[in-house]
Design an enzyme around this catalytic site. Structure first.
Site, PDB file in Angstrom:
ATOM      1  N   THR A  34       0.928  -3.388   8.209  1.00 23.31           N
ATOM      2  CA  THR A  34       2.124  -3.092   9.004  1.00 23.31           C
ATOM      3  C   THR A  34       1.889  -1.848   9.878  1.00 23.31           C
ATOM      4  O   THR A  34       0.900  -1.817  10.598  1.00 23.31           O
ATOM      5  CB  THR A  34       3.401  -3.028   8.135  1.00 23.31           C
ATOM      6  OG1 THR A  34       3.352  -1.863   7.330  1.00 23.31           O
ATOM      7  CG2 THR A  34       3.552  -4.293   7.291  1.00 23.31           C
ATOM      8  N   GLU A  90       1.414  -1.963   3.452  1.00 21.56           N
ATOM      9  CA  GLU A  90       2.674  -1.551   4.089  1.00 21.56           C
ATOM     10  C   GLU A  90       2.534  -0.181   4.767  1.00 21.56           C
ATOM     11  O   GLU A  90       1.476   0.456   4.690  1.00 21.56           O
ATOM     12  CB  GLU A  90       3.783  -1.554   3.017  1.00 21.56           C
ATOM     13  CG  GLU A  90       4.668  -2.805   3.106  1.00 21.56           C
ATOM     14  CD  GLU A  90       5.647  -2.707   4.286  1.00 21.56           C
ATOM     15  OE1 GLU A  90       5.515  -1.804   5.131  1.00 21.56           O
ATOM     16  OE2 GLU A  90       6.562  -3.541   4.338  1.00 21.56           O
ATOM     17  N   HIS A  91       3.625   0.263   5.374  1.00 22.35           N
ATOM     18  CA  HIS A  91       3.640   1.469   6.218  1.00 22.35           C
ATOM     19  C   HIS A  91       3.105   2.730   5.530  1.00 22.35           C
ATOM     20  O   HIS A  91       3.234   2.915   4.331  1.00 22.35           O
ATOM     21  CB  HIS A  91       5.093   1.742   6.656  1.00 22.35           C
ATOM     22  CG  HIS A  91       5.983   2.016   5.477  1.00 22.35           C
ATOM     23  ND1 HIS A  91       6.162   3.273   4.977  1.00 22.35           N
ATOM     24  CD2 HIS A  91       6.691   1.183   4.677  1.00 22.35           C
ATOM     25  CE1 HIS A  91       6.969   3.224   3.933  1.00 22.35           C
ATOM     26  NE2 HIS A  91       7.304   1.962   3.729  1.00 22.35           N
ATOM     27  N   ASP A  92       2.491   3.575   6.323  1.00 23.09           N
ATOM     28  CA  ASP A  92       2.117   4.939   5.926  1.00 23.09           C
ATOM     29  C   ASP A  92       1.102   5.020   4.789  1.00 23.09           C
ATOM     30  O   ASP A  92       1.085   6.008   4.052  1.00 23.09           O
ATOM     31  CB  ASP A  92       3.375   5.766   5.558  1.00 23.09           C
ATOM     32  CG  ASP A  92       4.348   5.864   6.718  1.00 23.09           C
ATOM     33  OD1 ASP A  92       3.933   6.359   7.781  1.00 23.09           O
ATOM     34  OD2 ASP A  92       5.508   5.415   6.581  1.00 23.09           O
TER      35      ASP A  92
END
Ligand code: UDP
Length: 222
Positions: free
Chosen positions: A121, A139-141
């Site tokens: 993402t 997923e993010h970060d």
């Protein structure tokens, strides 16, 4: 003289990645005989329609440029072979399935494998020679080191930090961390298949189960 492309490793991982490499070569108009397997122990001269060469044969074959993707699941072996390739002027090559998605601000280092149905993402940093097998997501970060391996179906939720050479087994779930306080998987750690990781994993250990707990060394890869 034309470029020569290779998948390094003609075992399970390499044979799974070769069709993606072939798709990529077709888009670049690379003739199929310029895409080969490198394998130092396969003992076959052809696998699934591609020539198999030892590393020595690969570097001896006339080519203007040599590119190889190291398709071997063990990150330590990948690291050793990446050094060997670099010492012999063989360039790292990323292989990515058309049916994969990278959203915003995703940086993936050289030599990666991004298999089909993988999603990375947004706002993600990933090091060199990453393997994201079928149906895995990041997923993010997240921040992922070098030579990290995801077996199929890994669910890596947001704000997770993974050290170099960690191996995450099939279907493992990594709990979401917090901004500035990521869930950490240490360098060289192994997360067994199906494990549900809810707490930090120290470097070099193996964890299994739900919730994931320390296990004696060996046996958990999947
Ligand atoms: N291999 C190689 N040179 C090396 C180490 C491994 O050519 O220095 C090859 C090995 O002969 C085998 C493949 O890489 O064919 C690794 O296969 P394995 O089944 O161990 O790994 P997987 O394909 O499951 O990642």
């Amino acid at each position: 003289m034309s470029d020569l492309y290779a998948i390094y490793g003609a075992s399970g991982c390499g044979r799974g990645v070769m069709p993606l490499a072939r798709q990529q070569c077709r888009a670049l108009n690379v003739p199929v005989d310029r895409l080969v397997f490198i394998d130092d122990g396969a003992g076959a001269t052809e696998v699934n329609g591609h020539r198999v060469m030892t590393f020595a044969q690969f570097v001896a074959e006339p080519a203007s440029r040599r590119l190889a993707n190291i398709a071997i699941a063990d990150g330590r072996v990948r690291e050793r072979l990446a050094l060997k390739c670099s010492a012999h002027g063989v360039n790292p090559w990323t292989v990515r399935a058309e049916a994969s998605q990278l959203y915003d601000d995703v940086v993936v280092g050289e030599g990666a494998i991004i298999c089909a149905y993988v999603t990375l993402t947004s706002n993600i940093r990933i090091g060199r020679h990453f393997h994201a097998n079928l149906y895995s997501y990041v997923e993010h970060d997240c921040a992922i080191g070098d030579f990290v391996t995801f077996a199929p179906g890994v669910q890596c939720n947001g704000n997770v930090a993974i050290g170099d050479r960690a191996y995450i087994g099939a279907g493992a779930v990594l709990r979401q961390g917090k901004p500035g306080q990521p869930l950490r998987i240490g360098e060289g750690a192994v997360v067994g298949m199906g494990a549900v990781v809810t707490k930090d994993v120290p470097p070099g250990v193996t964890v299994v189960g739900n919730p994931a707990r320390l296990m004696e060394k060996g046996g958990a890869r999947g």
